[in-house]
Design an enzyme around this catalytic site. Sequence first.
Site, PDB file in Angstrom:
ATOM      1  N   TYR A   1       0.833  -1.196   0.000  1.00  0.00           N
ATOM      2  CA  TYR A   1       0.000   0.000   0.000  1.00  0.00           C
ATOM      3  C   TYR A   1       0.864   1.241   0.000  1.00  0.00           C
ATOM      4  O   TYR A   1       2.077   1.190   0.185  1.00  0.00           O
ATOM      5  CB  TYR A   1      -0.924   0.009   1.221  1.00  0.00           C
TER       6      TYR A   1
ATOM      7  N   LYS B   1       6.416  -1.519   1.860  1.00  0.00           N
ATOM      8  CA  LYS B   1       5.213  -1.003   2.525  1.00  0.00           C
ATOM      9  C   LYS B   1       4.082  -2.025   2.415  1.00  0.00           C
ATOM     10  O   LYS B   1       3.068  -1.818   1.745  1.00  0.00           O
ATOM     11  CB  LYS B   1       4.816   0.345   1.917  1.00  0.00           C
TER      12      LYS B   1
ATOM     13  N   GLU C   1      12.823   3.361  13.541  1.00  0.00           N
ATOM     14  CA  GLU C   1      11.791   4.306  13.105  1.00  0.00           C
ATOM     15  C   GLU C   1      10.654   4.268  14.117  1.00  0.00           C
ATOM     16  O   GLU C   1      10.746   3.590  15.143  1.00  0.00           O
ATOM     17  CB  GLU C   1      11.282   3.944  11.709  1.00  0.00           C
TER      18      GLU C   1
ATOM     19  N   LEU D   1      11.201   2.041   6.649  1.00  0.00           N
ATOM     20  CA  LEU D   1      10.506   2.428   5.429  1.00  0.00           C
ATOM     21  C   LEU D   1      11.113   3.733   4.920  1.00  0.00           C
ATOM     22  O   LEU D   1      11.323   4.665   5.701  1.00  0.00           O
ATOM     23  CB  LEU D   1       9.019   2.632   5.714  1.00  0.00           C
TER      24      LEU D   1
END
Length: 362
Positions: free
Chosen positions: A110, A221, A254, A278
């Site tokens: 996505y 993702k 992250e 990401l």
Amino acid sequence: MEFLQNSCSVLRDRKRTQDPVAIAKWTHLNSSRTQKLSTFTATIVGLAPAKIASCRVLFFCLFCISAYNILERKEDIMKNLGFYNGKIDELENMQVPMLDRACYFGDGVYDASYANNHTIFALQDHLNRFYNSAKLLNINIPYKKEELQDLLIELVNKVDSPTQFVYWQVSRGTGIRNHIYPEDMKGNLWVMITPKPLADPNKEMSVVTMEDTRFFHNNIKTINLIPAVMYSTDAHNHGFDECILHRGPDRVTECAHSNVSILKDGCFITTPCDEYILPGIARKHLLEACTALNIPYEEKVYSLQELFDADEIIVSSSTHICRQVKMVDGKPFVGKDSSTFKKLQDYVFNEFYDYTNAKRID
């Protein structure tokens, strides 16, 4: 009168399922409508006053057509939007097949962005990442990149709110549950658009640190977001806005659904793009801001202690864009370089508002 009857007939046929035959009829009717009304107006103007009374029926038809035009435009404006392989409706009315591999394998990728003034910010950056994620998992997207770009722009303009969260995903396809998939399986495209106000850039954030126990390949993702969902919910339930993840004390990765960077001695430091994080689009634009503002930056691994000793901690994502942290693990975090942070924040927010042709409101 025949024209009015045709209008009513096509109206009955035209559904939000976007039936191609109904659309073709409606397009033809719309194109001929202007010509019909122009001819009608010219006829009325040329009539003698004594004959005006005989045109009451025609005036009534004109009124009905004008009223229908208004209602039709109102019908096309939606409070939110769902799209699945060409079918469009408000999300509450949408259905997807149980055999979509997203339902039982989470087999898909996505991307998402924020739309302001009905303009999707950094759409090309998001599409590039989306197609790269699909390529890494051998998923066949049923649209060329340019076609998907045009589709998303079209769909955003169907939703009433000018500020929207725009989410799209592609699953591997549809079939009886089986781990093995055919290489030529055609993907299913989902789009969800919902009204969403932009996060207040002046609202400072509180964060909590947690051990990163997610799988590898976080650079893709994927729609398998259970770990991120668990981290985010746990942080929220304890009163925190976001969760900063780390792989042991020596490596900060992250956040649960954002990137995290630091400022130290005037230098912007962010984790390198590898399988642990990401490659955030907001992060990318912050690096571009550093270049434009002559702020030095490094993409390098940094530790939890370096996070705690930073002059500023910055959370970035498509919805946050650039936010300042003022509390870590329940303890106040006192920043020491607000001026550099503010330069970066102003740059990326001004870029956002310029891109979307909107006036900055914060």
